[in-house]
Design a protein around this motif. Structure first.
Motif, PDB file in Angstrom:
ATOM      1  N   ARG A  12     -81.393 165.749  88.762  1.00 20.28           N
ATOM      2  CA  ARG A  12     -81.722 164.492  89.426  1.00 20.28           C
ATOM      3  C   ARG A  12     -80.941 163.353  88.782  1.00 20.28           C
ATOM      4  O   ARG A  12     -80.941 163.209  87.553  1.00 20.28           O
ATOM      5  N   GLU A  13     -80.271 162.574  89.606  1.00 22.93           N
ATOM      6  CA  GLU A  13     -79.549 161.427  89.058  1.00 22.93           C
ATOM      7  C   GLU A  13     -80.542 160.407  88.510  1.00 22.93           C
ATOM      8  O   GLU A  13     -81.576 160.140  89.123  1.00 22.93           O
ATOM      9  N   SER A  14     -80.209 159.862  87.355  1.00 25.48           N
ATOM     10  CA  SER A  14     -81.100 158.904  86.707  1.00 25.48           C
ATOM     11  C   SER A  14     -80.310 157.683  86.271  1.00 25.48           C
ATOM     12  O   SER A  14     -79.080 157.709  86.157  1.00 25.48           O
ATOM     13  N   SER A  15     -81.044 156.604  86.044  1.00 24.74           N
ATOM     14  CA  SER A  15     -80.472 155.345  85.582  1.00 24.74           C
ATOM     15  C   SER A  15     -81.202 154.942  84.308  1.00 24.74           C
ATOM     16  O   SER A  15     -82.202 154.212  84.355  1.00 24.74           O
ATOM     17  N   PRO A  16     -80.747 155.423  83.150  1.00 30.38           N
ATOM     18  CA  PRO A  16     -81.511 155.238  81.909  1.00 30.38           C
ATOM     19  C   PRO A  16     -81.662 153.796  81.443  1.00 30.38           C
ATOM     20  O   PRO A  16     -82.563 153.489  80.667  1.00 30.38           O
ATOM     21  N   LEU A  17     -80.806 152.886  81.927  1.00 25.18           N
ATOM     22  CA  LEU A  17     -80.888 151.487  81.495  1.00 25.18           C
ATOM     23  C   LEU A  17     -81.362 150.582  82.624  1.00 25.18           C
ATOM     24  O   LEU A  17     -81.078 149.389  82.648  1.00 25.18           O
ATOM     25  N   GLU A  18     -82.119 151.155  83.531  1.00 27.33           N
ATOM     26  CA  GLU A  18     -82.608 150.408  84.686  1.00 27.33           C
ATOM     27  C   GLU A  18     -83.482 149.228  84.268  1.00 27.33           C
ATOM     28  O   GLU A  18     -83.449 148.154  84.883  1.00 27.33           O
ATOM     29  N   GLU A  19     -84.285 149.426  83.211  1.00 28.25           N
ATOM     30  CA  GLU A  19     -85.165 148.348  82.758  1.00 28.25           C
ATOM     31  C   GLU A  19     -84.374 147.135  82.290  1.00 28.25           C
ATOM     32  O   GLU A  19     -84.881 146.006  82.294  1.00 28.25           O
ATOM     33  N   ALA A  20     -83.133 147.352  81.878  1.00 26.89           N
ATOM     34  CA  ALA A  20     -82.273 146.249  81.436  1.00 26.89           C
ATOM     35  C   ALA A  20     -81.476 145.659  82.591  1.00 26.89           C
ATOM     36  O   ALA A  20     -80.606 144.801  82.375  1.00 26.89           O
ATOM     37  N   GLY A  21     -81.743 146.139  83.810  1.00 31.77           N
ATOM     38  CA  GLY A  21     -81.033 145.624  84.970  1.00 31.77           C
ATOM     39  C   GLY A  21     -79.686 146.270  85.214  1.00 31.77           C
ATOM     40  O   GLY A  21     -78.857 145.730  85.951  1.00 31.77           O
ATOM     41  N   ILE A  22     -79.453 147.446  84.598  1.00 32.63           N
ATOM     42  CA  ILE A  22     -78.204 148.180  84.791  1.00 32.63           C
ATOM     43  C   ILE A  22     -78.516 149.377  85.680  1.00 32.63           C
ATOM     44  O   ILE A  22     -79.229 150.294  85.273  1.00 32.63           O
ATOM     45  N   TYR A  23     -77.989 149.369  86.900  1.00 31.35           N
ATOM     46  CA  TYR A  23     -78.376 150.354  87.905  1.00 31.35           C
ATOM     47  C   TYR A  23     -77.259 151.360  88.175  1.00 31.35           C
ATOM     48  O   TYR A  23     -76.887 151.609  89.323  1.00 31.35           O
ATOM     49  N   ASP A  24     -76.715 151.944  87.124  1.00 28.78           N
ATOM     50  CA  ASP A  24     -75.736 153.020  87.261  1.00 28.78           C
ATOM     51  C   ASP A  24     -76.473 154.349  87.192  1.00 28.78           C
ATOM     52  O   ASP A  24     -77.304 154.557  86.293  1.00 28.78           O
ATOM     53  N   PHE A  25     -76.130 155.269  88.112  1.00 28.36           N
ATOM     54  CA  PHE A  25     -76.819 156.547  88.199  1.00 28.36           C
ATOM     55  C   PHE A  25     -75.855 157.693  87.914  1.00 28.36           C
ATOM     56  O   PHE A  25     -74.683 157.644  88.273  1.00 28.36           O
ATOM     57  N   ALA A  26     -76.376 158.744  87.285  1.00 28.54           N
ATOM     58  CA  ALA A  26     -75.603 159.961  87.031  1.00 28.54           C
ATOM     59  C   ALA A  26     -76.572 161.098  86.756  1.00 28.54           C
ATOM     60  O   ALA A  26     -77.733 160.880  86.380  1.00 28.54           O
ATOM     61  N   ILE A  83     -83.977 166.795  79.013  1.00 25.57           N
ATOM     62  CA  ILE A  83     -83.157 166.958  77.821  1.00 25.57           C
ATOM     63  C   ILE A  83     -82.707 165.567  77.401  1.00 25.57           C
ATOM     64  O   ILE A  83     -82.109 164.831  78.184  1.00 25.57           O
ATOM     65  N   GLY A  84     -83.012 165.199  76.165  1.00 26.28           N
ATOM     66  CA  GLY A  84     -82.734 163.849  75.700  1.00 26.28           C
ATOM     67  C   GLY A  84     -83.967 162.971  75.813  1.00 26.28           C
ATOM     68  O   GLY A  84     -84.891 163.253  76.590  1.00 26.28           O
ATOM     69  N   GLU A  85     -83.994 161.913  75.022  1.00 25.10           N
ATOM     70  CA  GLU A  85     -85.134 160.989  75.028  1.00 25.10           C
ATOM     71  C   GLU A  85     -84.611 159.567  74.912  1.00 25.10           C
ATOM     72  O   GLU A  85     -83.677 159.288  74.158  1.00 25.10           O
ATOM     73  N   LEU A  86     -85.238 158.674  75.676  1.00 30.96           N
ATOM     74  CA  LEU A  86     -84.874 157.261  75.626  1.00 30.96           C
ATOM     75  C   LEU A  86     -85.868 156.520  74.744  1.00 30.96           C
ATOM     76  O   LEU A  86     -87.083 156.662  74.913  1.00 30.96           O
ATOM     77  N   ARG A  87     -85.354 155.742  73.813  1.00 31.21           N
ATOM     78  CA  ARG A  87     -86.225 154.925  72.973  1.00 31.21           C
ATOM     79  C   ARG A  87     -85.764 153.482  73.060  1.00 31.21           C
ATOM     80  O   ARG A  87     -84.614 153.163  72.748  1.00 31.21           O
ATOM     81  N   THR A  88     -86.668 152.612  73.511  1.00 29.64           N
ATOM     82  CA  THR A  88     -86.341 151.203  73.687  1.00 29.64           C
ATOM     83  C   THR A  88     -87.088 150.359  72.657  1.00 29.64           C
ATOM     84  O   THR A  88     -88.317 150.423  72.567  1.00 29.64           O
ATOM     85  N   VAL A  89     -86.336 149.603  71.881  1.00 27.07           N
ATOM     86  CA  VAL A  89     -86.903 148.707  70.875  1.00 27.07           C
ATOM     87  C   VAL A  89     -86.260 147.339  71.062  1.00 27.07           C
ATOM     88  O   VAL A  89     -85.029 147.211  71.053  1.00 27.07           O
ATOM     89  N   ASN A  90     -87.111 146.337  71.270  1.00 31.02           N
ATOM     90  CA  ASN A  90     -86.635 144.957  71.468  1.00 31.02           C
ATOM     91  C   ASN A  90     -85.582 144.872  72.577  1.00 31.02           C
ATOM     92  O   ASN A  90     -84.576 144.167  72.449  1.00 31.02           O
ATOM     93  N   GLY A  91     -85.821 145.615  73.650  1.00 31.82           N
ATOM     94  CA  GLY A  91     -84.943 145.546  74.807  1.00 31.82           C
ATOM     95  C   GLY A  91     -83.660 146.343  74.703  1.00 31.82           C
ATOM     96  O   GLY A  91     -82.834 146.311  75.618  1.00 31.82           O
ATOM     97  N   SER A  92     -83.478 147.081  73.606  1.00 29.56           N
ATOM     98  CA  SER A  92     -82.266 147.879  73.426  1.00 29.56           C
ATOM     99  C   SER A  92     -82.631 149.367  73.463  1.00 29.56           C
ATOM    100  O   SER A  92     -83.489 149.823  72.705  1.00 29.56           O
ATOM    101  N   THR A  93     -81.966 150.129  74.339  1.00 31.09           N
ATOM    102  CA  THR A  93     -82.303 151.529  74.570  1.00 31.09           C
ATOM    103  C   THR A  93     -81.305 152.453  73.895  1.00 31.09           C
ATOM    104  O   THR A  93     -80.096 152.328  74.095  1.00 31.09           O
ATOM    105  N   THR A  94     -81.836 153.400  73.113  1.00 30.41           N
ATOM    106  CA  THR A  94     -81.021 154.384  72.395  1.00 30.41           C
ATOM    107  C   THR A  94     -81.318 155.777  72.934  1.00 30.41           C
ATOM    108  O   THR A  94     -82.460 156.102  73.257  1.00 30.41           O
TER     109      THR A  94
END
Length: 198
Positions: free
Chosen positions: A77-91, A124-135
């Motif tokens: 499924r294509e996802s947009s991992p930085l969508e919460e930051a307003g970046i809507y790129d999908f892959a 597979i993989g995990e997103l961690r967001t701290v102070n608006g920055s996602t790793t």
């Protein structure tokens, strides 16, 4: 690309398996010739590292099974991992470096249905967001719905995780293939002539 490790199911049975260190091993093959230029998100205020996204069209095979469940390319499924930051790129596949540059982290979502038609998810993989920055972190998560009507599910996080990108060499360009073939034929002709002269 190979992903392996273990899940701690915390006493639950997930897709027929249970234990404190249930092993998993997943793999997929990304064809860089089909990938073209990946989607690129540069490091900045929204993320401390670059992201490179590839479509499912570039993933030519998978070997992804856990217990009673198997996923294939059609489940990506294509996802947009930085969508919460307003970046809507999908892959379908996200990496922290380009595929041929030895990436160390990946992000993939594989929703599907179990043999008894209940929703399941492999991440597979995990997103961690701290102070608006996602790793992007190395981890895996698996879940299975056991009672959809009452919204009851079981899940597990990996307690060990390894990622081996196994870069796939880009194919030799067609022009270079002809040169190599011509060189090989010339060398063969020289050897044959030497044998006849001897």
């Amino acid at each position: 690309m190979n992903f392996s490790g273990t899940y701690d199911t915390q006493g639950q049975t997930i897709m027929g398996l249970q234990g404190a260190a249930v092993p998993f091993s997943y793999s997929l093959r990304l064809d860089t010739a089909l990938a073209g230029d990946p989607v690129h998100i540069a490091a900045g205020s929204a993320t401390p590292h670059d992201w490179y996204g590839y479509s499912s069209d570039a993933i030519v095979s998978t070997n992804i099974s856990f217990g009673t469940q198997t996923w294939d390319v059609s489940n990506l499924r294509e996802s947009s991992p930085l969508e919460e930051a307003g970046i809507y790129d999908f892959a379908a596949l996200w990496l922290n470096k380009q595929a041929d540059q030895n990436p160390s982290s990946a992000y993939i979502l594989l929703p599907s249905y179990s043999p008894n038609s209940q929703p399941v998810l492999l991440r597979i993989g995990e997103l961690r967001t701290v102070n608006g920055s996602t790793t992007l972190l190395n981890s895996s998560y698996i879940s299975e719905t056991i009672d959809l009507e009452n919204n009851i599910s079981v899940s597990a996080h990996s307690n060990s995780f390894n990622f081996n990108p196994v870069p796939v060499p880009s194919p030799i360009p067609e022009a270079e293939q002809y040169l190599l073939m011509a060189g090989g034929l010339m060398a063969l002709g020289l050897r044959l002539r030497r044998r006849k002269a001897a």
